[in-house]
Design a protein around this motif. Structure first.
Motif, PDB file in Angstrom:
ATOM      1  N   GLU A 220      43.021  31.951  32.525  1.00  0.00           N
ATOM      2  CA  GLU A 220      44.267  32.629  31.980  1.00  0.00           C
ATOM      3  C   GLU A 220      43.739  33.692  31.237  1.00  0.00           C
ATOM      4  O   GLU A 220      44.529  34.543  31.196  1.00  0.00           O
ATOM      5  N   SER A 221      42.483  33.890  30.907  1.00  0.00           N
ATOM      6  CA  SER A 221      42.297  35.196  30.124  1.00  0.00           C
ATOM      7  C   SER A 221      42.054  36.418  31.124  1.00  0.00           C
ATOM      8  O   SER A 221      42.332  37.327  30.702  1.00  0.00           O
ATOM      9  N   ILE A 222      41.809  35.938  32.482  1.00  0.00           N
ATOM     10  CA  ILE A 222      41.459  37.018  33.473  1.00  0.00           C
ATOM     11  C   ILE A 222      43.032  37.187  33.998  1.00  0.00           C
ATOM     12  O   ILE A 222      43.373  38.280  34.342  1.00  0.00           O
ATOM     13  N   ASN A 223      43.918  36.018  34.115  1.00  0.00           N
ATOM     14  CA  ASN A 223      45.356  36.142  34.306  1.00  0.00           C
ATOM     15  C   ASN A 223      45.310  36.801  35.707  1.00  0.00           C
ATOM     16  O   ASN A 223      46.206  38.039  35.945  1.00  0.00           O
ATOM     17  N   PRO A 224      44.701  36.276  36.744  1.00  0.00           N
ATOM     18  CA  PRO A 224      44.802  37.011  38.373  1.00  0.00           C
ATOM     19  C   PRO A 224      46.149  36.524  38.909  1.00  0.00           C
ATOM     20  O   PRO A 224      46.867  35.989  38.459  1.00  0.00           O
ATOM     21  N   GLN A 225      46.554  37.711  39.647  1.00  0.00           N
ATOM     22  CA  GLN A 225      47.761  37.680  40.214  1.00  0.00           C
ATOM     23  C   GLN A 225      47.542  37.883  41.759  1.00  0.00           C
ATOM     24  O   GLN A 225      46.565  38.338  42.421  1.00  0.00           O
ATOM     25  N   ILE A 226      48.249  36.840  42.571  1.00  0.00           N
ATOM     26  CA  ILE A 226      48.243  36.862  44.229  1.00  0.00           C
ATOM     27  C   ILE A 226      48.315  38.098  44.487  1.00  0.00           C
ATOM     28  O   ILE A 226      49.190  38.918  44.282  1.00  0.00           O
ATOM     29  N   GLY A 227      47.236  38.549  45.647  1.00  0.00           N
ATOM     30  CA  GLY A 227      47.218  39.682  46.190  1.00  0.00           C
ATOM     31  C   GLY A 227      46.760  40.925  45.232  1.00  0.00           C
ATOM     32  O   GLY A 227      46.600  42.081  45.821  1.00  0.00           O
ATOM     33  N   GLU A 228      46.380  40.629  44.018  1.00  0.00           N
ATOM     34  CA  GLU A 228      45.874  41.764  43.232  1.00  0.00           C
ATOM     35  C   GLU A 228      44.503  42.521  43.662  1.00  0.00           C
ATOM     36  O   GLU A 228      44.112  43.606  43.624  1.00  0.00           O
ATOM     37  N   ASP A 229      43.782  41.617  43.996  1.00  0.00           N
ATOM     38  CA  ASP A 229      42.416  41.933  44.706  1.00  0.00           C
ATOM     39  C   ASP A 229      42.502  43.100  45.785  1.00  0.00           C
ATOM     40  O   ASP A 229      41.765  44.067  45.886  1.00  0.00           O
ATOM     41  N   GLU A 230      43.421  42.783  46.698  1.00  0.00           N
ATOM     42  CA  GLU A 230      43.581  43.665  47.708  1.00  0.00           C
ATOM     43  C   GLU A 230      44.136  45.365  47.455  1.00  0.00           C
ATOM     44  O   GLU A 230      43.819  46.146  47.777  1.00  0.00           O
ATOM     45  N   GLU A 231      45.049  45.056  46.304  1.00  0.00           N
ATOM     46  CA  GLU A 231      45.623  46.559  45.774  1.00  0.00           C
ATOM     47  C   GLU A 231      44.526  46.935  44.831  1.00  0.00           C
ATOM     48  O   GLU A 231      44.333  48.409  45.212  1.00  0.00           O
ATOM     49  N   LEU A 232      43.752  46.336  44.358  1.00  0.00           N
ATOM     50  CA  LEU A 232      42.498  47.058  43.529  1.00  0.00           C
ATOM     51  C   LEU A 232      41.637  47.525  44.594  1.00  0.00           C
ATOM     52  O   LEU A 232      41.008  48.852  44.138  1.00  0.00           O
ATOM     53  N   LEU A 233      41.324  47.135  45.536  1.00  0.00           N
ATOM     54  CA  LEU A 233      40.238  47.454  46.759  1.00  0.00           C
ATOM     55  C   LEU A 233      40.985  48.684  47.135  1.00  0.00           C
ATOM     56  O   LEU A 233      40.266  49.895  47.374  1.00  0.00           O
TER      57      LEU A 233
END
Length: 387
Positions: A186-199
């Protein structure tokens, strides 16, 4: 019912042949006369003990409920054991193993031995009294059924409470670990698809200087736009398609300029740190989706841990009340048994008298609740007990 006994080559007997009447049969004689040896041979014919006689043959009336799909049985059954290099058993002339013979007659052959007191064990005596009651007392049958059903449930709940007590030592560690895992995700609070957008942003940032340089050079195309349109006009050719292309280029370049302005405001270090956090979650859990699912499962698990103390309190309360109720039921069962024990004592008295034995008496002592109730039963015969 055994009607005939024939023995040959048995320790103290060269040959014995007895015709037995119906009813109670008693073998009497001084110590060492061979009573035990004789009875042992009878029992061996049913597969209970090791055969000692070279030949033992019994004729018996076939019990009403004795049936076998493997063997053909007459109304008068002949059991025979022959001892040579090894013992062979026969049932109406048919070869049969000792194990099969014992299994076939086990429901019909009961015996007591001074060396084996299992027949006088408390549980066995309780079952004898209960079986006598069950055949004629519906109230007792209903009472015993209720007690056994509730006792089984009581034992299940008691096991659950003991399991909770065993797990209490580990509970604090489990709660701490589950809380840590949830807080980490929860401290990172990741969102689905966020990794692709950041890349995608990372790749764009790595090329922003080249994009700006190319865009600056490409903007020179608009300096000759009017000249190209003039050429088409002088040649009396349609220039609309060229105008459309240039307008599209102008719109695309404006979008690119807006993108480069937005990218110039992005903190590259922040993007890289975020990517590192997301990457650590993906390495640990496989994907962002799985990480979020894991956190949700841990929340459910944590709720379960937090409910354990409440469950423990409820189980303790239930067991205390149910123990009281079971003791009341067990007390009623004891009263039925004591009354029936007196009836059985009277029924046995005449047989004991014929054997010149004193009357027996059932002795009841309370014990910790078990599946049979709260009774430990012993038989008293002229001051001696067997249990």
């Amino acid at each position: 019912m055994i009607t005939r006994l024939y023995l040959k080559g048995l320790i103290l007997f060269d040959k014995v042949e007895l015709e037995l009447d119906r009813g109670l049969v008693v073998f009497s004689g001084p110590s060492g006369a061979g009573k035990s040896v004789l009875m042992n041979s009878v029992l061996s014919s049913f597969g209970y003990t090791t055969a000692e006689a070279l030949l033992c043959e019994l004729s018996i009336d076939r019990p009403i409920n004795l049936h076998s799909e493997a063997y053909s049985l007459e109304n008068e059954i002949v059991l025979k054991s022959i001892k040579r290099d090894k013992v062979r058993y026969y049932l109406d002339g048919q070869n049969i193993s000792k194990k099969s013979l014992n299994k076939l007659f086990q429901p019909f052959v009961k015996y007591l031995s001074v060396r084996d007191k299992s027949g006088f064990a408390s549980d066995e005596l309780v079952k004898i009294i209960d079986n006598s009651l069950l055949t004629k007392n519906r109230s007792f049958k209903k009472l015993l059924k209720e007690y056994r059903k509730r006792y089984i449930n009581y034992k299940i709940k008691l096991s659950q409470l003991n399991k909770i007590k065993e797990d209490e030592v580990k509970l604090a560690e489990l709660i701490e670990f589950a809380t840590f895992e949830i807080e980490k995700i929860e401290s990172i609070n990741p969102q689905i698809g966020e990794d692709e957008e950041l890349l995608k942003i990372k790749n764009q940032l790595s090329r922003i200087d080249k994009i700006n340089e190319a865009l600056t050079s490409a903007n020179d195309i608009f300096d000759v736009e009017e000249s190209v349109i003039e050429v088409y006009r002088l040649l009396d050719k349609e220039s609309g398609f060229f105008v459309d292309i240039m307008n599209q280029l102008r719109a695309d370049f404006e979008d690119i300029e807006l993108l480069t302005e937005e990218l110039s405001e992005v903190d590259i270090e922040q993007v890289l740190n975020r990517l590192e956090q997301i990457s650590s979650l993906k390495t640990r859990y496989g994907s962002i989706k799985k990480a979020l699912e894991y956190a949700q499962n841990k929340k459910i698990e944590l709720t379960g841990y937090q409910n354990i103390e409440q469950d423990k309190t409820m189980l303790k309360s239930f067991l205390e009340m149910e123990s009281t109720e079971l003791r009341i039921l067990a007390g009623k069962i004891t009263q039925y048994r004591k009354k029936e024990a007196i009836v059985i004592e009277k029924e046995l008295e005449k047989y004991l008298f014929e054997l010149k034995l004193p009357p027996i008496k059932f002795l009841f002592n309370p014990i910790i609740l078990n599946e049979l109730g709260q009774d430990r039963v012993e038989i008293n015969l002229d001051g001696s007990t067997a249990s």
